[in-house]
Design an enzyme around this catalytic site. Structure first.
Site, PDB file in Angstrom:
ATOM      1  CE1 TYR A   1      41.538  43.681  36.667  1.00 53.24           C
ATOM      2  CE2 TYR A   1      39.550  44.951  36.267  1.00 53.24           C
ATOM      3  CZ  TYR A   1      40.440  44.388  37.145  1.00 53.24           C
ATOM      4  OH  TYR A   1      40.264  44.525  38.494  1.00 53.24           O
TER       5      TYR A   1
ATOM      6  NE  ARG B   1      44.672  51.444  36.457  1.00 49.04           N
ATOM      7  CZ  ARG B   1      43.613  51.779  37.203  1.00 49.04           C
ATOM      8  NH1 ARG B   1      43.797  52.394  38.365  1.00 49.04           N
ATOM      9  NH2 ARG B   1      42.395  51.526  36.809  1.00 49.04           N
TER      10      ARG B   1
ATOM     11  NE  ARG C   1      48.995  25.261  31.771  1.00 49.40           N
ATOM     12  CZ  ARG C   1      49.951  24.944  32.654  1.00 49.40           C
ATOM     13  NH1 ARG C   1      50.939  24.153  32.293  1.00 49.40           N
ATOM     14  NH2 ARG C   1      49.910  25.419  33.887  1.00 49.40           N
TER      15      ARG C   1
ATOM     16  CG  HIS D   1      54.795  27.902  33.636  1.00 42.39           C
ATOM     17  ND1 HIS D   1      54.392  26.626  33.311  1.00 42.39           N
ATOM     18  CD2 HIS D   1      54.205  28.192  34.818  1.00 42.39           C
ATOM     19  CE1 HIS D   1      53.584  26.162  34.260  1.00 42.39           C
ATOM     20  NE2 HIS D   1      53.464  27.099  35.193  1.00 42.39           N
TER      21      HIS D   1
ATOM     22  CE  LYS E   1      41.331  47.945  37.048  1.00 43.47           C
ATOM     23  NZ  LYS E   1      40.939  47.496  38.372  1.00 43.47           N
TER      24      LYS E   1
ATOM     25  CD  GLU F   1      44.579  48.011  46.287  1.00 43.03           C
ATOM     26  OE1 GLU F   1      44.131  48.921  45.580  1.00 43.03           O
ATOM     27  OE2 GLU F   1      45.390  47.163  45.867  1.00 43.03           O
TER      28      GLU F   1
HETATM   29  N1  PDD Z   1      38.760  48.123  40.244  1.00 52.40           N
HETATM   30  N2  PDD Z   1      42.212  48.946  43.855  1.00 52.40           N
HETATM   31  C1  PDD Z   1      41.835  47.817  43.225  1.00 52.40           C
HETATM   32  C2  PDD Z   1      42.397  46.513  43.689  1.00 52.40           C
HETATM   33  C3  PDD Z   1      40.934  47.880  42.145  1.00 52.40           C
HETATM   34  O1  PDD Z   1      40.593  46.740  41.506  1.00 52.40           O
HETATM   35  C4  PDD Z   1      40.404  49.139  41.749  1.00 52.40           C
HETATM   36  C5  PDD Z   1      39.445  49.280  40.602  1.00 52.40           C
HETATM   37  C6  PDD Z   1      40.809  50.285  42.454  1.00 52.40           C
HETATM   38  C7  PDD Z   1      40.326  51.658  42.090  1.00 52.40           C
HETATM   39  O2  PDD Z   1      40.933  52.111  40.917  1.00 52.40           O
HETATM   40  P1  PDD Z   1      40.208  53.120  39.925  1.00 52.40           P
HETATM   41  O3  PDD Z   1      39.860  54.341  40.696  1.00 52.40           O
HETATM   42  O4  PDD Z   1      41.202  53.400  38.891  1.00 52.40           O
HETATM   43  O5  PDD Z   1      38.984  52.409  39.437  1.00 52.40           O
HETATM   44  C8  PDD Z   1      41.738  50.143  43.481  1.00 52.40           C
HETATM   45  C9  PDD Z   1      37.835  48.071  39.121  1.00 52.40           C
HETATM   46  C10 PDD Z   1      36.774  49.100  39.138  1.00 52.40           C
HETATM   47  C11 PDD Z   1      37.295  46.648  39.024  1.00 52.40           C
HETATM   48  O6  PDD Z   1      38.076  45.747  39.285  1.00 52.40           O
HETATM   49  O7  PDD Z   1      36.134  46.453  38.667  1.00 52.40           O
END
Ligand code: PDD
Length: 288
Positions: free
Chosen positions: A31, A50, A99, A101, A148, A180
Site C-alpha cells: 500500500y 516505492r 488458498r 502459500h 510497505k 522508526e
Molecule cells: N506510513 N515508517 C513506517 C513504518 C510507515 O508506515 C510510514 C508511513 C513511514 C513514513 O513514510 P512516508 O514519509 O513515506 O509516509 C515510515 C503511512 C503514512 C501509513 O501507514 O499510514
C-alpha cells in the site's frame, strides 16, 4: 465516495472484493498513502517508485504502477477534494486465488484499489505546534520493513499500546536501536546534528524522511544516517517523527518522561518552516 477498483471508478459501497483475495487471506499486498495539498499530490512519483520496489521484491506479476498518479488525481477530482487537504490510499494485492502459500499458478490478476479522503490537517497541525508524547516498544516486526506491505499486525499492536498510554506514536527498538515509528520515521538531534537510522531492511524508506534530509542540506543542518541507540537517547536535545500524515512532528514526551523543557526545539522549528516553504514552492511548480 468514488473509489478505483480494477480499472474502473465506482461508488465505494458497490465494490466487492473476493474473500479469496490474497490481500484478505495473507496480507499478500502493498500500500501507499500520498498526501494531497489542495489538489497537489506530494512526491507521487516517489511513492509509486516505492510501490514498484515492493512489487519487484514481492515478485508480483506487474511491477510498474505509475498509472496510479493519474488515477489519484482523478479520485481527488471525482470526490471534490482538489481544494482541501486530502490523502490518497493505494493498495495492490496478488489477487484472488485458491488458498496456497506459493504464488497462484497460473498467475491471477492483481487486485488494484485506491481511494481519496479528506485529511484532518487541523489536528495534525496542533500536534506539530505542541509536540506529542511517544512510547518505545520492542520491534516485533519481520525483517523486510523496507517494503510497505499491508501486513501491519506489529504496527497495529504497537500503536494501540501507544493509544492506551495516551501517546500518539510508538517507536520500535530492535537490538537497542531506535528505528522508526509505527507509521513514521524517527529522528533525533545530538549536538546540533540530526541523526536518523540509515536505510536498511529494518525501516521503511520514508518519502518525508527524504524530503527532511533535503531540507537539512538547504538549512545547513548536519545529518548523520547512523543508528540512534536507546542508551544515548536522553542526551538528545530534540526528537521528532516525520511522515506523510504527521509531516514533521516534535516529540516532547517519551515513555511519560518530559524531554528537555517539554517544548519543541529550534531544529524542529527550522525544519517545519523549511517544509512550509518547500510546499509552497512545490505547488507553484506543479500548478503552472
Ligand atoms: N506510513 N515508517 C513506517 C513504518 C510507515 O508506515 C510510514 C508511513 C513511514 C513514513 O513514510 P512516508 O514519509 O513515506 O509516509 C515510515 C503511512 C503514512 C501509513 O501507514 O499510514
Amino acid at each position: 465516495m468514488i473509489a478505483y477498483y480494477n480499472n474502473a471508478f465506482l461508488e465505494k459501497k458497490d465494490i466487492r472484493i473476493s474473500p479469496d483475495d490474497r490481500g484478505f487471506l495473507f496480507a499478500d499486498g502493498l500500500y501507499e498513502v500520498i498526501r494531497s495539498y489542495q489538489g497537489h499530490l506530494l512526491r507521487a512519483k516517489d511513492h509509486i517508485t516505492r510501490l514498484n520496489y515492493g512489487a519487484t521484491h514481492l515478485k508480483l506479476s506487474k511491477t510498474d504502477f505509475f498509472e496510479f498518479e493519474e488515477i489519484a488525481y482523478e479520485l481527488l477530482k471525482q470526490n471534490n477534494l482538489t481544494s482541501t487537504p486530502a490523502t490518497v490510499y493505494i493498495q495492490v494485492t496478488r489477487g484472488p486465488a485458491k488458498r496456497t502459500h506459493a504464488f497462484p499458478d497460473p498467475v491471477t490478476d492483481l487486485t488494484l484499489y485506491a481511494t481519496a479522503a479528506a485529511f484532518d490537517a487541523a489536528s495534525a497541525l496542533k500536534k506539530q505546534e505542541q509536540g506529542i508524547s511517544v512510547i518505545t516498544v520492542p520491534d516485533t516486526r519481520w525483517a523486510r520493513c523496507d517494503m510497505k506491505t499491508t501486513g501491519l499486525t506489529a504496527n497495529i499492536l504497537a500503536n494501540q499500546t501507544a493509544v492506551e498510554n495516551k501517546a500518539s506514536e510508538a517507536v520500535f527498538i530492535r537490538d537497542g536501536v531506535m528505528l522508526e515509528g509505527t507509521h513514521s520515521n524517527f529522528m533525533a538531534v545530538f549536538d546540533d546534528v540530526l541523526v536518523t537510522s540509515p536505510l536498511t531492511n529494518y525501516i521503511l524508506g520514508g518519502i518525508t524522511r527524504k524530503i527532511v534530509l533535503e531540507l537539512c542540506k538547504k538549512e545547513n543542518i548536519k545529518v548523520e544516517e547512523r543508528p540512534v541507540f536507546e542508551k544515548d537517547i536522553l542526551s538528545a536535545s530534540e526528537m521528532m517523527i516525520v511522515g506523510t500524515t504527521v509531516e514533521i512532528t516534535p516529540i516532547v514526551k517519551m515513555n511519560h518522561a518530559v524531554i528537555r523543557d517539554g517544548k519543541p526545539g529550534p531544529v524542529v522549528r527550522t525544519l517545519q518552516d523549511a517544509f512550509k516553504g518547500f510546499l509552497a514552492h512545490e505547488k507553484r511548480i506543479y500548478n503552472r
